[in-house]
Design a protein around this motif. Structure first.
Motif, PDB file in Angstrom:
ATOM      1  N   GLY A 269       0.786  -1.223   0.000  1.00 10.53           N
ATOM      2  CA  GLY A 269       0.000   0.000   0.000  1.00 10.53           C
ATOM      3  C   GLY A 269       0.818   1.272   0.000  1.00 10.53           C
ATOM      4  O   GLY A 269       0.245   2.373   0.105  1.00 10.53           O
ATOM      5  N   GLU A 270       2.148   1.165  -0.127  1.00 12.48           N
ATOM      6  CA  GLU A 270       2.996   2.359  -0.133  1.00 12.48           C
ATOM      7  C   GLU A 270       2.795   3.152  -1.435  1.00 12.48           C
ATOM      8  O   GLU A 270       2.398   2.613  -2.468  1.00 12.48           O
ATOM      9  CB  GLU A 270       4.470   1.965   0.011  1.00 12.48           C
ATOM     10  CG  GLU A 270       4.813   1.334   1.354  1.00 12.48           C
ATOM     11  CD  GLU A 270       4.804   2.341   2.485  1.00 12.48           C
ATOM     12  OE1 GLU A 270       4.815   3.554   2.199  1.00 12.48           O
ATOM     13  OE2 GLU A 270       4.770   1.908   3.660  1.00 12.48           O
ATOM     14  N   ASP A 271       3.102   4.445  -1.350  1.00 12.27           N
ATOM     15  CA  ASP A 271       2.887   5.326  -2.508  1.00 12.27           C
ATOM     16  C   ASP A 271       3.747   4.926  -3.696  1.00 12.27           C
ATOM     17  O   ASP A 271       3.295   4.981  -4.850  1.00 12.27           O
ATOM     18  CB  ASP A 271       3.195   6.776  -2.109  1.00 12.27           C
ATOM     19  CG  ASP A 271       2.200   7.314  -1.101  1.00 12.27           C
ATOM     20  OD1 ASP A 271       1.088   6.756  -1.028  1.00 12.27           O
ATOM     21  OD2 ASP A 271       2.538   8.277  -0.379  1.00 12.27           O
ATOM     22  N   TYR A 272       4.993   4.511  -3.432  1.00 15.84           N
ATOM     23  CA  TYR A 272       5.870   4.164  -4.552  1.00 15.84           C
ATOM     24  C   TYR A 272       5.409   2.896  -5.260  1.00 15.84           C
ATOM     25  O   TYR A 272       5.693   2.701  -6.443  1.00 15.84           O
ATOM     26  CB  TYR A 272       7.328   4.034  -4.093  1.00 15.84           C
ATOM     27  CG  TYR A 272       7.564   3.061  -2.965  1.00 15.84           C
ATOM     28  CD1 TYR A 272       7.718   1.707  -3.211  1.00 15.84           C
ATOM     29  CD2 TYR A 272       7.630   3.499  -1.651  1.00 15.84           C
ATOM     30  CE1 TYR A 272       7.942   0.803  -2.192  1.00 15.84           C
ATOM     31  CE2 TYR A 272       7.844   2.605  -0.617  1.00 15.84           C
ATOM     32  CZ  TYR A 272       8.002   1.263  -0.884  1.00 15.84           C
ATOM     33  OH  TYR A 272       8.215   0.383   0.143  1.00 15.84           O
ATOM     34  N   VAL A 273       4.681   2.032  -4.546  1.00 16.33           N
ATOM     35  CA  VAL A 273       4.119   0.843  -5.196  1.00 16.33           C
ATOM     36  C   VAL A 273       2.953   1.249  -6.094  1.00 16.33           C
ATOM     37  O   VAL A 273       2.809   0.748  -7.221  1.00 16.33           O
ATOM     38  CB  VAL A 273       3.679  -0.184  -4.133  1.00 16.33           C
ATOM     39  CG1 VAL A 273       3.018  -1.385  -4.805  1.00 16.33           C
ATOM     40  CG2 VAL A 273       4.867  -0.644  -3.312  1.00 16.33           C
ATOM     41  N   GLU A 274       2.111   2.150  -5.589  1.00 17.64           N
ATOM     42  CA  GLU A 274       1.006   2.638  -6.419  1.00 17.64           C
ATOM     43  C   GLU A 274       1.527   3.348  -7.665  1.00 17.64           C
ATOM     44  O   GLU A 274       0.968   3.222  -8.761  1.00 17.64           O
ATOM     45  CB  GLU A 274       0.129   3.595  -5.595  1.00 17.64           C
ATOM     46  CG  GLU A 274      -0.550   2.945  -4.393  1.00 17.64           C
ATOM     47  CD  GLU A 274      -1.546   1.874  -4.804  1.00 17.64           C
ATOM     48  OE1 GLU A 274      -2.059   1.925  -5.941  1.00 17.64           O
ATOM     49  OE2 GLU A 274      -1.801   0.970  -3.981  1.00 17.64           O
ATOM     50  N   MET A 275       2.623   4.097  -7.518  1.00 20.39           N
ATOM     51  CA  MET A 275       3.201   4.773  -8.664  1.00 20.39           C
ATOM     52  C   MET A 275       3.735   3.771  -9.680  1.00 20.39           C
ATOM     53  O   MET A 275       3.597   3.955 -10.900  1.00 20.39           O
ATOM     54  CB  MET A 275       4.319   5.720  -8.214  1.00 20.39           C
ATOM     55  CG  MET A 275       4.930   6.543  -9.330  1.00 20.39           C
ATOM     56  SD  MET A 275       6.173   7.689  -8.725  1.00 20.39           S
ATOM     57  CE  MET A 275       5.142   8.761  -7.723  1.00 20.39           C
ATOM     58  N   ARG A 277       2.580   0.786 -10.176  1.00 23.11           N
ATOM     59  CA  ARG A 277       1.424   0.223 -10.876  1.00 23.11           C
ATOM     60  C   ARG A 277       0.906   1.196 -11.925  1.00 23.11           C
ATOM     61  O   ARG A 277       0.495   0.789 -13.019  1.00 23.11           O
ATOM     62  CB  ARG A 277       0.318  -0.100  -9.864  1.00 23.11           C
ATOM     63  CG  ARG A 277       0.628  -1.254  -8.937  1.00 23.11           C
ATOM     64  CD  ARG A 277      -0.633  -1.754  -8.252  1.00 23.11           C
ATOM     65  NE  ARG A 277      -0.346  -2.854  -7.329  1.00 23.11           N
ATOM     66  CZ  ARG A 277      -0.226  -2.719  -6.024  1.00 23.11           C
ATOM     67  NH1 ARG A 277      -0.366  -1.522  -5.462  1.00 23.11           N
ATOM     68  NH2 ARG A 277       0.049  -3.761  -5.262  1.00 23.11           N
ATOM     69  N   ALA A 278       0.900   2.480 -11.576  1.00 24.24           N
ATOM     70  CA  ALA A 278       0.420   3.476 -12.533  1.00 24.24           C
ATOM     71  C   ALA A 278       1.309   3.551 -13.768  1.00 24.24           C
ATOM     72  O   ALA A 278       0.842   3.879 -14.865  1.00 24.24           O
ATOM     73  CB  ALA A 278       0.339   4.845 -11.851  1.00 24.24           C
ATOM     74  N   TYR A 290       9.675  -3.788  -5.409  1.00 23.09           N
ATOM     75  CA  TYR A 290       9.111  -2.788  -4.517  1.00 23.09           C
ATOM     76  C   TYR A 290       8.451  -3.367  -3.267  1.00 23.09           C
ATOM     77  O   TYR A 290       8.074  -2.601  -2.373  1.00 23.09           O
ATOM     78  CB  TYR A 290       8.077  -1.937  -5.268  1.00 23.09           C
ATOM     79  CG  TYR A 290       8.692  -1.133  -6.392  1.00 23.09           C
ATOM     80  CD1 TYR A 290       9.344   0.060  -6.134  1.00 23.09           C
ATOM     81  CD2 TYR A 290       8.632  -1.588  -7.692  1.00 23.09           C
ATOM     82  CE1 TYR A 290       9.929   0.798  -7.154  1.00 23.09           C
ATOM     83  CE2 TYR A 290       9.199  -0.862  -8.732  1.00 23.09           C
ATOM     84  CZ  TYR A 290       9.850   0.332  -8.452  1.00 23.09           C
ATOM     85  OH  TYR A 290      10.424   1.044  -9.472  1.00 23.09           O
TER      86      TYR A 290
END
Length: 383
Positions: A269-275, A277-278, A290
């Motif tokens: 759920g960290e921001d860099y993981v979401e980035m 994925r994006a 990551y």
């Protein structure tokens, strides 16, 4: 040009490149020296506390003195010539023999002095002799007793712990991908099963697979008499290994898999993981770069602790399955108040644990770029 020695000025680039290297070497040396000092002090305190507890603060001395007096009395009464002596001569002879044995076992000195001597000998791995437990060869040397019982324990515990570690690591990662699905909810529902100890499951497994179905042996490490050829011997050991390994797995799998699954979900759920994925990275690449990489220090710690705890054995489980391991001999030593065996096993474990902690500290700096050896700690920022 003046005569004399030729002064060569080093190039600025060479000085600049050598300075960070020397600084890094200095920091590593100071860090390792400080950690060794701290761990050495910790080991000394832990071993000395074990000596005090195992001797019950000196109360075990009174038990030993009573045993000596009883043994001397029985030996003298069995001697026909002793009966012909006068009562005063009997008392003097008995007292003399008791004093000799007390001096032989060191009971003529204060407990505080002897505890410090025990500490010195233990730290130097001079583990002494057992009071009542013997090895299969008849020796009472503690190091021989521990060395004899260690391989069965390592076979059982290392096999079980490594199996549990990798199974729960795979299960935790797989369930973190399926958060909220049926398998995830089922794991949460089954987690309380890990509250029962391994020996509890061992009793039921023996009743089902040994007593009722008669598929597997009740206990022991090998058939009696042992098979003569090596292949049959290995297969016999494998059959005896199944039930205790299964008991340990049932006791530890669900809680460890749940812990790993929760841990991976936190990092997922960290921001860099979401980035990531994006940006369109594949799921496997995201997990490897990551999620798994930032959790590597924790994975290393868990794996090292799993391996190091294999030394301690499983006293009750090994007793239930009649497994001739180290945990069983420690259990016997506690029941017999055999202080040298208890202290000897603790000393070896303390040394191994301290060495493991030191190695882990160095590995953290290799696998986690946020960790700086000898620096202020963990630098902030994404991995």
């Amino acid at each position: 040009m003046e005569q004399g020695a030729l002064l060569v000025t080093p190039k600025p680039e060479a000085v600049a490149s050598a300075s960070p290297l020397l600084e890094a070497a200095r920091r590593v040396f100071l860090f390792v020296s400080f950690r060794i000092l701290v761990l050495a002090i910790t080991v000394v305190i832990a071993v000395y506390l074990t000596i005090l507890v195992a001797n019950m603060g000196g109360y075990v001395d009174e038990i030993r003195r009573a045993e000596i007096r009883e043994r001397v009395g029985q030996e003298l009464l069995a001697n026909p010539s002793f009966r012909t002596l006068s009562p005063d001569a009997r008392a003097r002879l008995q007292q003399q023999r008791v004093q000799q044995l007390e001096q032989y076992f060191g009971l003529d000195r204060p407990f505080l002095v002897r505890s410090l001597i025990y500490l010195r000998d233990a730290l130097l791995l001079d583990l002494g002799r057992s009071y009542q437990i013997s090895s299969d060869t008849g020796s009472r040397q503690v190091r021989l007793i521990l060395a004899e019982r260690l391989p069965p324990t390592l076979l059982l515990l290392s096999t079980s712990n490594v199996l549990i570690f990798f199974l729960t690591l795979w299960a935790g990662l797989a369930l973190s991908r399926r958060y909220g699905h049926l398998a995830d909810r089922l794991l949460i529902a089954l987690t309380p099963l890990s509250a029962a100890p391994a020996w509890f499951y061992g009793v039921f497994l023996i009743l089902i697979f040994a007593a009722t179905l008669r598929w597997l042996p009740f206990g022991g490490m090998v058939d009696v008499p042992p098979p003569s050829d090596s292949t049959s011997y290995a297969l016999s050991v494998l059959r005896h290994l199944i039930l205790p390994t299964l008991a340990l797995t049932l006791s530890n799998f669900f809680i460890n898999a749940y812990a790993n699954r929760t841990f991976f979900l936190i990092y997922a759920g960290e921001d860099y993981v979401e980035m990531a994925r994006a940006k369109g990275l594949k799921g496997r690449d995201i997990e490897r770069r990551y999620i798994l990489r930032p959790t590597m220090p924790n994975i290393l710690t868990s794996f090292a602790i799993v391996l190091i705890t294999s030394w301690t054995g499983a006293p009750i489980l090994e007793t239930v399955f009649n497994w001739p391991g180290l945990g069983r001999v420690i259990y016997e030593a506690i029941g017999l108040v055999d202080t040298p065996v208890i202290v000897g096993a603790t000393v070896i474990f303390a040394y191994l644990l301290a060495l493991t902690v030191l190695i882990l500290d160095l590995l953290y700096a290799l696998v986690d770029p946020r960790v700086r050896i000898g620096g202020p700690g963990v630098e902030q920022g994404a991995p």
